[in-house]
Motif scaffolding. Structure first.
Motif, mmCIF file in Angstrom:
data_model
loop_
_atom_site.group_PDB
_atom_site.id
_atom_site.type_symbol
_atom_site.label_atom_id
_atom_site.label_comp_id
_atom_site.label_asym_id
_atom_site.label_seq_id
_atom_site.Cartn_x
_atom_site.Cartn_y
_atom_site.Cartn_z
ATOM 1 N N ALA A 1 0.812 -1.216 0.000
ATOM 2 C CA ALA A 1 0.000 0.000 0.000
ATOM 3 C C ALA A 1 0.851 1.274 0.000
ATOM 4 N N TYR A 2 1.736 1.367 -0.980
ATOM 5 C CA TYR A 2 2.506 2.596 -1.146
ATOM 6 C C TYR A 2 2.597 2.934 -2.618
ATOM 7 N N VAL A 3 2.877 4.219 -2.892
ATOM 8 C CA VAL A 3 3.087 4.700 -4.262
ATOM 9 C C VAL A 3 4.402 5.472 -4.262
ATOM 10 N N ILE A 4 5.263 5.198 -5.252
ATOM 11 C CA ILE A 4 6.529 5.945 -5.382
ATOM 12 C C ILE A 4 6.510 6.665 -6.723
ATOM 13 N N VAL A 5 6.789 7.965 -6.697
ATOM 14 C CA VAL A 5 6.899 8.759 -7.923
ATOM 15 C C VAL A 5 8.386 8.932 -8.229
ATOM 16 N N TYR A 6 8.782 8.575 -9.451
ATOM 17 C CA TYR A 6 10.182 8.673 -9.871
ATOM 18 C C TYR A 6 10.319 9.711 -10.974
ATOM 19 N N ARG A 7 11.415 10.464 -10.908
ATOM 20 C CA ARG A 7 11.804 11.350 -12.006
ATOM 21 C C ARG A 7 13.109 10.830 -12.603
ATOM 22 N N PHE A 8 13.319 11.107 -13.880
ATOM 23 C CA PHE A 8 14.514 10.611 -14.565
ATOM 24 C C PHE A 8 15.585 11.689 -14.603
ATOM 25 N N SER A 9 16.799 11.306 -14.247
ATOM 26 C CA SER A 9 17.920 12.245 -14.299
ATOM 27 C C SER A 9 19.168 11.525 -14.788
ATOM 28 N N LYS A 10 19.996 12.244 -15.548
ATOM 29 C CA LYS A 10 21.253 11.664 -16.022
ATOM 30 C C LYS A 10 22.384 11.889 -15.027
ATOM 31 N N HIS A 11 22.069 12.537 -13.914
ATOM 32 C CA HIS A 11 23.118 12.901 -12.948
ATOM 33 C C HIS A 11 22.897 12.185 -11.623
ATOM 34 N N GLU A 12 24.002 11.765 -11.021
ATOM 35 C CA GLU A 12 23.914 11.171 -9.691
ATOM 36 C C GLU A 12 23.591 12.265 -8.685
ATOM 37 N N VAL A 13 22.810 11.895 -7.663
ATOM 38 C CA VAL A 13 22.434 12.894 -6.662
ATOM 39 C C VAL A 13 22.413 12.228 -5.289
ATOM 40 N N ASN A 14 22.695 13.007 -4.270
ATOM 41 C CA ASN A 14 22.653 12.516 -2.890
ATOM 42 C C ASN A 14 21.624 13.346 -2.141
ATOM 43 N N THR A 15 20.477 12.743 -1.837
ATOM 44 C CA THR A 15 19.402 13.557 -1.265
ATOM 45 C C THR A 15 18.501 12.708 -0.379
ATOM 46 N N GLU A 16 17.695 13.400 0.421
ATOM 47 C CA GLU A 16 16.709 12.700 1.247
ATOM 48 C C GLU A 16 15.463 12.411 0.409
ATOM 49 N N ILE A 17 14.763 11.353 0.782
ATOM 50 C CA ILE A 17 13.547 10.972 0.051
ATOM 51 C C ILE A 17 12.342 11.579 0.757
ATOM 52 N N ALA A 18 11.585 12.391 0.000
ATOM 53 C CA ALA A 18 10.369 12.984 0.566
ATOM 54 C C ALA A 18 9.308 11.904 0.700
ATOM 55 N N SER A 19 8.536 11.954 1.798
ATOM 56 C CA SER A 19 7.482 10.948 1.964
ATOM 57 C C SER A 19 6.233 11.586 2.567
ATOM 58 N N LEU A 20 5.098 11.034 2.231
ATOM 59 C CA LEU A 20 3.802 11.474 2.757
ATOM 60 C C LEU A 20 3.046 10.258 3.263
ATOM 61 N N GLU A 21 2.165 10.487 4.239
ATOM 62 C CA GLU A 21 1.302 9.416 4.727
ATOM 63 C C GLU A 21 -0.152 9.822 4.519
ATOM 64 N N VAL A 22 -0.950 8.873 4.062
ATOM 65 C CA VAL A 22 -2.342 9.166 3.704
ATOM 66 C C VAL A 22 -3.246 8.194 4.441
ATOM 67 N N ARG A 23 -4.339 8.727 5.037
ATOM 68 C CA ARG A 23 -5.366 7.891 5.656
ATOM 69 C C ARG A 23 -6.538 7.762 4.684
ATOM 70 N N LEU A 24 -6.891 6.534 4.365
ATOM 71 C CA LEU A 24 -8.096 6.310 3.567
ATOM 72 C C LEU A 24 -9.001 5.395 4.376
ATOM 73 N N GLN A 25 -10.185 5.876 4.768
ATOM 74 C CA GLN A 25 -11.047 5.061 5.613
ATOM 75 C C GLN A 25 -12.506 5.417 5.359
ATOM 76 N N TYR A 26 -13.379 4.559 5.881
ATOM 77 C CA TYR A 26 -14.811 4.857 5.928
ATOM 78 C C TYR A 26 -15.138 5.269 7.355
ATOM 79 N N GLU A 27 -16.110 6.147 7.507
ATOM 80 C CA GLU A 27 -16.538 6.512 8.855
ATOM 81 C C GLU A 27 -17.312 5.340 9.455
#
Length: 1186
Positions: A536-562
Motif C-alpha cells: 500500500a505505497y506509491v513511489i513517484v520517480y523522475r529521470f535524471s542523467k546525474h547522480e544525486v545525494n538527497t533525502e527521500i520525501a514521503s507522505l502518509e495518507v489515511r483512507l477510511q470509511y466513517e
C-alpha cells in the motif's frame, strides 16, 4: 452510413428517458450488437462526418515471438555446423536459439514432454522424441518450423535415440531393452531389430533394463555400443548381427562416452564413479575413479557419492583430454549446490550452479566423432537458466548471455507495453543501465551464432516494462520483435531493510515479498514513472542523467470509511422494495483484521507498513525517487491494496484509489490534496438506494454477485441474468468452490450491492446489536488467511498478490479468482478501479475544456473531478491546487476499466504532459527551470472544436459520451456471460480502436467512436491467473502476456503485421559448407577400421532387413512440407510457394548428386591410377619374384 444514423434516431427515442440508454443497452441479445444511444441535444454537431477508416480487414490475430527462458526444460541439442541450439520442455515446447534475434518457438500438439532432441547436422532438420513415445521430424528450413513426419510407437517406450553424423538411420532404444532403427527420410521402421536377449549372454538370468545409451564406434560405424541401465555394455556388430564385446559392472550406468580413436570408452555410474574400458580387455575396467569420493586410509575403495548423471570425454591434440560430468558430489555435503566438474589432466574444477542441472553439452571444433574433438565451450542447461562456460581459458569464465532469459529472475507481477515511444528513450535508458554491467565474463564471442536475422520493415521503438515480486522494475527494448534489457530499477531501495522477525513491529501486512510491484504508470514523454507496491505505497520517480545525494520525501495518507453502529435487521421486517429514503449507514470494513493486533496490547493507527529511509540516499543516474506516499493503518485496520493509479506531469498530480476511497497528491508541492472515501465523493448525488433487498433462498455461486453489484437498481430487466452470469468461470476449472464463497446465504445479505452487510453473515441472522467482541470473533483472521483483502472487482484481479506458494501461483484461474473475491465480499465498499487525467468538459454545457480527473469505480460509476490549477507557472509551486467533484455521474455495467478521450474529429487526444527536463542538470539557468507543457496532442487547441468524445469501457460494456452535453451516443454490450480483464484504447493504421481481452478467452476490437465490432476471436483460454494479471495491449496492433512464469508471449492483432511477420522472423537455417574430414592417411585407412565401407542402406533397407511389424509403430505424415503449404495456402501465392520449395529441394538434390558424382569420379580416377602403378610395378616380374 445513412442506415447507421437511422438506427441512432430510432434508439434515441428510448434514450430520452432517464433509464433509456441503460435499458437500450441491456436489451441486446448477447454482446454482439451496437446500440447507439440518443442524439438529443446533439443536433448539428459534426460527429456524423467522422469517417471511421478501420474495418475488419485490418485485424487478424497471430502469435509473433516468445521471449524468456523455456519453462521446465528437459532436453538439449546443438548443431555444431549451423551453430544453433534447441531446448525441449516438459510442456512439449521446443525453443531454437541462434545469434541474438534468432529465437523460434514450436510446440508439439500432444503437449507431451520432450525426452530428447537430435539435430540432423547441417541438414536443417531436427528429431524430437516425446514422452508419448513418438518421434517427430521438424523442418527447420522455414522460419516457422513444422513437423514433416511422426512415428508413434505402440508397444514400446522410447528411452534413448542416436543419429550418427551424416547418416539417415536413427537408432532408437526402448524401455524393454530393444534397439530399433528408423529411416529418417521416410520415417519408417526398418525390419532390423537388436533384441535385448540376443545382445546379452544367454547365461544371464536377469533383464538388463532399459537402453540408456546408443552410439556407433568412432573407428567403425558398423559397431554399435549399447548401454543398459543395470551396468551391461554391449558392442554390437551390425553386419554379423552378434555381440563383439560385453562388459559388466555392478553399478547402474547413467551415460557412456567414447574416446575419439574408438579404442576406449568411459561410463558414469550411480555410485559417483567413472569407469574407463578398453576394447581389448572388456572383462574389467582398466581404470575406476570416484572423483569426489574421500580416499580411505586403509586403502579401501573410496566411499560412494551421488550419481554422475552424464559424462563427456573430449580429446585435444595439444593437451590432456577433458572429462566433464554433472553430479557425483559427496553425500556428506548436503548443502552443496548442483555442480559441473571439469577434469583436465590432474586439475579438477567444480563449477557450482544456482539451479539443478538438466543437461549439458560440450561444443567441439569438429562434427566428426573420429577426430580430435578440441572442445571450446560447455553449454549447461539449468532448471531456470542457460550458461555457457569458456573452456579455452584456465579459469573457465562464462560467456555473457545475449538472450533475455532472466525475465523471471524474480517472479513477474505486472507488465506494461509501449509501442511507438519517443525514439530517444531507448538509448537514454541503455546508457544509464549499461553502467551496471557485470564484469568477469569471457572475452570471446557468444558461440551459439547460427541463423540469420535482419531488422525488417517495422522499426518503431517499443518498450516493455516488467514489475517483479522483489520490487525491481525492468525496462526492455522490444523493437523489431526482439527483447534486450535496458535498465533495472530497484524500488525497495527507498525503504529501510527489515531485520528478521521485525515484520510485526513495523506493522507489515505482507509476510512474503513486501516490495512486490502491483501497478505501474509511465509517461514516456515526461519520463515520469510511478509504482504502486503491494504494501500500500506509491513511489513517484523522475529521470535524471546525474547522480544525486538527497533525502527521500514521503507522505502518509489515511483512507477510511466513517464507522457507525451496525444493526443486523431481522429478515421478517425487510420489505421487498423498501423506500429510497431508508438508506443504510455507510459501513466500515469488518472482514479484515479489525482486532488482529489486540493481543499486542496497542491498536495500530497511523503507522505505514514500511519505513522510508530518513538519511540522505545516493541515487545513481536513471530513475530517482521523488516522493513516497504510504497508506497507513486506521484503527487497527491494515491499509488496503491500491487498485488504480494515474499520474500527470503537466498537472504535477498523482491519483490512486483502493476499496476505501481515493487520494490525490500534488507531487510538486508534496501535499495531499484529497483523501476521501468513495461514498463521500458522491456527496448528495449518491446513486445507490443502499438498502437491503429481499433475500434469495438458494445458494449461489460467488460470481453471481461479483461485479454485478448495484446493477439491479439500474437494470431491473437484468435481474434474471445476474444469477447465470459468469458461467464461464465455472467452466475454467473443476476445483471445488470454497465454503467462503457461500457468503450470501444469510438473509441479511445486501443483494443490491452484492455483498453482505452483516459482519456475521455466515453465522448470525438475528436482529441483536453486535458487540465489538462478537465482531472480532467473527472476523479474526485464521492462521492460513492472507493478511488483507483483495481487490473488489474483476478489473483489479491483476493485483491478487502476493501468492505464497508455487502451487497457488500456478493455480487455475477460477480458483485464484474465487479466493480473491471471498475475502472481500463481506465488505460494503466500492473500489476505485480506473483513473484518468485529461483536458475535458467537467460539467454539462461547459464552454471550454479544463483539467479533470475521471474516476471509475467497481460498481460501474464514473465521477468527474474538476482540477483548479494555478494560472501561472511561477505560482504552481506555491498556490494550492483545488480538487472538486463536478456532481455528475455516469453509469456502466460492471467495474470501470479504462477511459479515453477523442476530439471532435475522432482523433485520440493524449493527456497533457510536461516535456522532460533533467531535474539535476548542472545548468540552472532560467530556461532549464521553466516548465514546458504540451497541452493537446496530436490536435491543437483550435482543432478541439466545441465538443469531444469520452470513451469509457467497463468489464461488461463500452460507452461513448458526447461532451459537454454528456449524452450517451453509443453503447456496446461486450459480454453477458463473462467479463473483461483488460481494455485499452489503441492506435492502429493512423486510426483508433478499443481492444478488449475477455475472461472467456476472446480478444475483441471495437471501432471508435461508433463501437462497431471489428474482431472477435476465441484465442486465449485464461487457464491461469498469470495471464489475467499480465495481459496488455499497445499501439500498432500488438499485445503481450506471460505465457509461463518465465516467458513473455507477444502477439499481434494487426493484419498488416501478420502479413509481414515472415520478413521479421529470423532464419534458422543458412547454407554452410560441412567441414571436410581430416585426411586419415593410407595406413590408418587400411588398418584403422573400415568405417567408409559400411553400407547402412544395404543392411537396414527393406530388401535385406524386411519390413517391421505394423503394430509396432504407426507413421503419421506431418504438415511441414509441400503438403502443409498445399493445405495452408491457396491460389497463386500457394502455387508459387510450392514451386519454390520444390525447386529448392530439386536444386538441393541435384547439388548432392553432383557432389556424389564428382566424388565417385575422383575415387575411380584414384583407383585407376593406383591399379596402373601396381600393374607397371609387377608387369615384368615372374611369379616366383613376388
Amino acid at each position: 452510413m445513412k442506415k447507421f444514423n437511422f438506427r441512432k434516431v430510432l434508439d434515441g427515442l428510448t434514450a430520452s428517458s432517464p433509464g433509456g440508454s441503460s435499458g437500450g443497452g441491456g436489451s441486446g441479445a448477447g454482446g454482439g450488437s451496437v446500440h447507439p444511444g440518443g442524439t438529443a441535444g446533439a443536433a448539428g454537431t459534426p460527429r456524423d462526418e467522422i469517417q471511421e477508416t478501420l474495418t475488419s480487414d485490418y485485424f487478424q490475430i497471430c502469435k509473433t515471438v516468445r521471449h524468456g527462458f523455456p519453462y521446465l526444460p528437459t532436453a538439449l541439442a546443438f548443431d555444431p555446423v549451423q551453430k544453433i541450439l534447441a531446448i525441449g520442455t516438459r510442456t512439449g515446447a521446443i525453443r531454437i536459439l541462434g545469434r541474438p534475434g534468432v529465437d523460434c518457438y514450436c510446440q508439439h500438439e500432444s503437449g507431451a514432454a520432450v525426452l530428447q532432441l537430435q539435430f540432423l547436422i547441417n541438414e536443417g532438420a531436427l528429431v524430437s522424441a516425446s514422452a508419448d513415445d513418438a518421434l517427430h521430424l521438424w523442418n527447420l528450413r522455414q522460419k516457422r518450423p513444422a513437423i514433416l513426419h511422426s512415428l508413434k510407437f505402440n508397444r514400446e517406450r522410447i528411452t534413448y535415440c542416436h543419429l550418427p553424423f551424416q547418416s539417415k538411420w536413427l537408432y532408437v532404444g526402448t524401455e524393454r531393452g530393444n534397439t530399433h532403427i528408423v529411416n529418417i527420410e521416410s520415417f519408417i521402421l526398418s525390419g532390423y531389430v537388436i533384441m535385448w536377449n540376443k545382445a546379452i549372454e544367454l547365461s544371464t538370468k536377469t533383464h538388463p533394463g532399459p537402453v540408456v545409451h546408443l552410439s556407433d564406434s568412432p573407428r567403425d560405424e558398423g559397431k554399435l555400443l549399447i548401454g543398459y541401465e543395470n551396468g551391461t555394455v554391449v558392442l554390437w556388430d551390425l553386419r554379423s548381427k552378434r555381440a563383439d564385446l560385453r562388459a559388466y559392472y555392478d553399478e547402474a550406468i547413467h551415460s557412456v562416452a567414447w574416446h575419439h580413436e574408438g579404442k576406449q570408452f568411459m561410463c558414469s555410474h550411480s555410485d559417483g564413479s567413472l569407469t574407463l574400458w578398453n576394447l581389448k580387455s572388456p572383462n574389467r575396467p582398466f581404470q575406476t575413479t570416484i572423483p569426489h569420493g574421500k580416499i580411505q586410509r586403509d586403502g579401501k575403495k573410496p566411499e560412494s557419492c551421488k550419481p554422475i548423471l552424464k559424462v563427456e570425454y573430449k580429446t585435444c591434440k595439444n593437451s590432456e583430454p577433458f572429462v566433464i560430468f554433472s553430479g557425483g558430489l559427496s553425500y556428506d555435503k548436503a548443502c552443496r549446490r548442483p555442480s559441473l566438474t571439469i577434469m583436465h589432466g590432474k586439475a579438477i574444477t567444480v563449477l557450482e550452479m544456482d539451479h539443478p542441472i538438466v543437461d549439458f553439452l560440450t561444443l567441439c571444433e569438429t562434427p566428426y566423432p573420429n577426430e580430435f574433438q578440441e572442445p571450446y565451450a560447455v553449454v549447461v542447461l539449468l532448471e531456470k537458466d542457460l550458461i555457457v562456460v569458456d573452456l579455452t581459458q584456465s579459469n573457465f569464465p562464462i560467456f555473457e548471455n545475449p538472450y533475455p532469459i532472466d525475465i523471471h529472475e524474480s517472479p513477474v507481477t505486472c507488465t506494461e507495453y509501449f509501442a511507438d515511444c519517443p525514439p530517444d528513450l531507448i538509448p537514454v535508458l541503455y546508457s544509464v543501465g549499461a553502467k551496471h554491467k557485470k564484469q568477469g565474463y569471457s572475452n570471446k564471442e557468444w558461440p551459439i551464432s547460427g541463423g540469420a536475422w535482419n531488422l525488417g520493415a517495422q522499426t518503431y521503438p517499443e518498450i516493455i516494462i516488467t514489475g517483479h515480486a522483489d520490487g525491481s522494475v525492468k525496462f526492455w527494448d522490444a523493437s523489431a520483435i526482439t527483447l534486450q534489457m535496458l535498465y533495472k530499477l530497484k524500488t525497495s531501495k527507498v525503504f529501510e531493510k527489515q531485520k528478521p522477525g521485525e515484520g510485526k513491529a513495523t506493522a507489515e501486512i505482507v509476510e512474503e515479498d513486501p516490495f512486490a510491484v502491483q501497478m505501474m504508470y509511465w509517461c514516456p514523454e515526461s519520463r515520469i514513472f510511478c509504482v504502486a507496491g503491494v504494501s500500500a505505497y506509491v513511489i513517484v520517480y523522475r529521470f535524471s542523467k546525474h547522480e544525486v545525494n538527497t533525502e527521500i520525501a514521503s507522505l502518509e495518507v489515511r483512507l477510511q470509511y466513517e464507522v457507525e453502529d451496525i444493526i443486523t435487521p431481522e429478515p421478517e421486517i425487510i420489505p421487498p422494495f423498501p423506500d429510497a429514503s431508508s438508506q443504510l449507514p455507510s459501513l466500515k470494513s469488518l472482514s479484515g483484521s479489525t482486532n488482529t493486533v489486540a493481543c499486542e496490547g496497542t491498536m495500530k493507527d497511523s503507522i505505514p507498513c514500511l519505513s522510508v529511509k530518513t538519511r540522505p540516499v545516493r541515487m545513481p543516474p536513471g530513475y530517482q525517487a521523488d516522493l513516497v506516499i504510504q497508506l497507513v493503518w486506521v484503527d487497527g485496520e491494515p491499509p488496503q491494496q491500491i487498485t488504480s493509479l494515474a499520474v500527470n506531469s503537466a498537472y504535477g498530480l498523482v491519483a490512486f484509489g483502493n476499496c476505501n476511497g481515493l487520494a490525490v497528491v500534488d507531487f510538486m508541492q508534496k501535499t495531499v490534496l484529497l483523501s476521501m472515501g468513495t461514498l463521500d465523493l458522491y456527496g448528495s448525488s449518491d446513486p445507490y438506494q443502499r438498502q437491503p433487498r429481499s433475500p434469495r433462498k438458494s445458494k449461489q455461486f460467488a460470481a453471481d454477485n461479483f461485479c454485478m453489484r448495484g446493477l439491479s437498481n439500474f437494470y431491473p430487466d437484468l435481474t434474471k441474468r445476474i444469477r447465470t452470469s459468469y458461467q464461464s468461470l465455472t467452466e475454467l476449472s473443476d476445483s471445488p468452490v470454497s465454503l467462503e464463497l457461500e457468503r450470501c446465504k444469510s438473509p441479511t445479505s445486501d443483494h443490491v450491492n452484492g455483498h453482505c452487510t452483516s459482519p456475521t453473515s455466515q453465522s448470525c441472522s438475528s436482529g441483536k446489536r453486535l458487540s465489538s467482541a462478537d465482531v472480532s470473533k467473527a472476523n479474526r483472521r485464521g492462521p492460513g488467511r492472507p493478511p488483507f483483502r483483495k481487490a473488489q472487482s474483476a478489473a483489479c484481479m491483476e493485483i491478487s498478490l502476493p501468492v505464497t506458494t508455487e502451487e497457488n501461483r500456478e493455480n487455475s484461474f477460477s480458483r485464484s479468482r474465487s479466493s480473491s473475491v471471498s475475502s472481500i465480499d463481506r465488505d460494503s465498499k466500492e473500489a476505485i478501479t480506473a483513473l484518468y487525467f485529461m483536458e475535458s468538459f467537467a460539467r454539462k454545457n461547459d464552454s471550454a475544456v479544463s483539467p479533470c480527473l475521471w474516476v471509475g469505480t467497481g460498481l460501474g460509476m464514473v465521477l468527474i473531478l474538476s482540477l483548479n490549477l494555478p494560472a501561472s507557472d511561477d505560482s504552481r509551486q506555491s498556490e494550492p491546487v483545488m480538487v472538486s467533484p463536478s456532481g455528475k455521474l455516469l453509469t456502466l455495467k460492471g467495474a470501470v476499466l479504462t477511459f479515453a478521450c477523442l476530439d471532435c474529429m475522432g482523433t485520440l487526444t493524449h493527456p497533457p504532459y510536461e516535456v522532460w527536463r533533467d531535474p539535476h542538470s548542472a545548468d540552472d539557468g532560467e530556461k532549464t527551470r521553466k516548465r514546458k507543457l504540451v497541452m493537446h496532442s496530436p490536435s491543437s487547441s483550435q482543432d478541439m472544436g466545441d465538443h469531444q468524445f469520452a470513451v469509457i469501457c467497463s468489464e461488461k460494456q463500452a460507452k461513448v459520451y458526447s461532451l459537454p452535453s454528456q449524452t450517451c451516443l453509443y453503447v456496446h454490450n461486450i459480454t453477458e456471460t463473462s467479463f473483461l480483464l483488460r481494455a485499452d484504447v489503441v492506435t492502429l493504421c493512423n486510426s483508433v480502436c478499443l481492444a478488449c481481452f475477455c475472461a472467456n478467452g476472446h480478444i475483441m476490437t471495437l471501432s471508435l467512436p461508433s463501437l462497431r465490432p471489428l474482431l472477435d476471436i476465441n484465442y486465449l483460454p485464461v487457464t491461469d491467473m498469470r495471464i489475467a494479471r499480465t495481459f496488455c495491449f499497445t499501439n500498432e496492433g500488438q499485445a503481450l502476456y506471460l505465457s509461463s512464469p518465465t516467458e513473455i508471449q507477444r502477439l499481434t492483432y494487426s493484419q498488416e503485421m501478420c502479413d509481414n511477420l515472415q520478413d521479421m522472423l529470423g532464419d534458422l537455417f543458412t547454407p554452410v559448407e560441412t567441414p571436410e574430414a581430416q585426411n586419415r592417411g593410407f595406413l590408418k585407412g587400411l588398418f584403422g577400421g573400415s568405417g567408409q565401407a559400411f553400407d547402412r542402406e544395404e543392411l537396414f533397407g527393406e530388401a535385406t532387413a524386411g519390413k517391421a511389424s505394423r503394430s509396432l509403430a504407426q507413421h503419421i505424415p506431418g504438415s511441414g512440407g509441400i503438403e502443409g503449404v498445399r493445405g495452408a495456402a491457396g491460389g497463386v501465392i500457394g502455387d508459387l510457394t510450392r514451386a519454390r520449395i520444390a525447386l529448392d529441394e530439386r536444386g538441393q538434390k541435384l547439388g548432392e548428386l553432383d557432389e556424389r558424382t564428382a566424388s565417385m569420379m575422383a575415387s575411380a580416377e584414384a583407383f585407376s591410377k593406383h591399379a596402373h602403378e601396381v600393374m607397371l610395378k609387377y608387369k615384368d616380374k615372374k611369379w616366383y619374384q613376388f
